[in-house]
Design a protein around this motif. Structure first.
Motif, PDB file in Angstrom:
ATOM      1  N   GLY A 141       6.492   6.891 -24.631  1.00  0.00           N
ATOM      2  CA  GLY A 141       6.768   7.884 -25.549  1.00  0.00           C
ATOM      3  C   GLY A 141       7.962   7.117 -26.268  1.00  0.00           C
ATOM      4  N   ALA A 142       8.293   7.647 -27.601  1.00  0.00           N
ATOM      5  CA  ALA A 142       9.116   7.207 -28.622  1.00  0.00           C
ATOM      6  C   ALA A 142      10.549   7.327 -28.079  1.00  0.00           C
ATOM      7  CB  ALA A 142       8.932   7.511 -29.862  1.00  0.00           C
ATOM      8  N   GLU A 143      11.229   6.424 -28.427  1.00  0.00           N
ATOM      9  CA  GLU A 143      12.803   6.428 -27.791  1.00  0.00           C
ATOM     10  C   GLU A 143      13.506   6.852 -29.214  1.00  0.00           C
ATOM     11  OE1 GLU A 143      14.421   3.604 -25.249  1.00  0.00           O
ATOM     12  OE2 GLU A 143      12.656   3.477 -24.281  1.00  0.00           O
ATOM     13  N   TRP A 144      14.484   7.521 -29.305  1.00  0.00           N
ATOM     14  CA  TRP A 144      15.137   7.730 -30.458  1.00  0.00           C
ATOM     15  C   TRP A 144      16.748   8.026 -30.046  1.00  0.00           C
ATOM     16  CZ3 TRP A 144      16.922  12.798 -31.429  1.00  0.00           C
ATOM     17  CH2 TRP A 144      16.209  13.703 -30.871  1.00  0.00           C
TER      18      TRP A 144
END
Length: 161
Positions: free
Chosen positions: A5-8
Motif C-alpha cells: 500500500g501507499a505510505e503517506w
C-alpha cells in the motif's frame, strides 16, 4: 502477490497524544477533498469571484445562495457514487428527469424507471462529457454544466407554454 500500500505522512500543527486523536485527525483530513471540490464548484461553477456585489449584505447573501447550489451539486455527485441505483426522483421532479432523459438521449421515449446513475450520466452528456465506457461517472464540472443546460431547457420550455 499482494502489492504494498501507499505510505503517506500528514504534517500538522495539531498536537496529538493518542492513537484515537490520530485517527480523528486523519478522518478530518480525509474530508479535505470534498472541501476542495466545494470551493472549485463555488469559484468555477458558480463564478462567485466574478460577482460585482460591493455591499457586505448583498455579497453575504450571494455567497450563501451559491454555497447552497455548490453543496447540492456536490451532494448529487457523491450520491450518484454511493447509491447509483436509487430513483432519480429523489433528486429531480418528474418533468426535470423526463426532459433530461429525452434531451441527453435525443429520443422521445420516456423509460418507466430512471436511476440516479442514468440521470448523472445524462447530465454529463448535456455538460459535454464524451460518454466513453471507460470515462466512468461524470465529475462535478460536467454535472454543473449539464444542470445549467437542463434548467435552461426547462426555462425555455416553460416560457413557450
Amino acid at each position: 502477490m499482494r502489492e504494498k500500500g501507499a505510505e503517506w505522512f500528514l504534517l500538522t500543527t495539531v498536537t496529538v497524544k493518542s492513537e484515537k486523536e490520530i485517527e480523528k485527525l486523519v478522518q478530518c483530513y480525509a474530508h479535505r477533498w470534498k472541501i476542495e471540490r466545494f470551493h472549485f464548484i463555488l469559484k468555477s461553477g458558480c463564478k462567485i469571484e466574478k460577482n460585482q456585489a460591493r455591499e457586505y449584505g448583498r455579497l453575504s447573501f450571494l455567497t450563501l445562495l451559491y454555497s447552497v447550489i455548490a453543496m447540492q451539486i456536490l451532494n448529487l455527485t457523491y450520491l450518484g457514487k454511493i447509491c447509483p441505483e436509487i430513483s432519480s426522483g429523489i433528486v429531480f421532479v418528474e418533468e426535470e428527469w423526463k426532459v433530461l432523459c429525452c434531451c441527453a438521449r435525443k429520443s422521445k421515449e420516456i423509460p418507466e424507471s430512471y436511476s440516479l446513475k442514468e440521470a448523472i450520466y445524462d447530465l454529463g452528456v448535456l455538460g459535454g462529457t464524451k460518454g466513453a465506457p471507460s470515462d466512468g461517472m461524470p465529475g462535478v464540472r460536467s454535472i454543473w454544466q449539464g444542470l445549467d443546460v437542463l434548467y435552461s431547457l426547462l426555462a425555455y420550455r416553460n416560457y413557450l407554454v
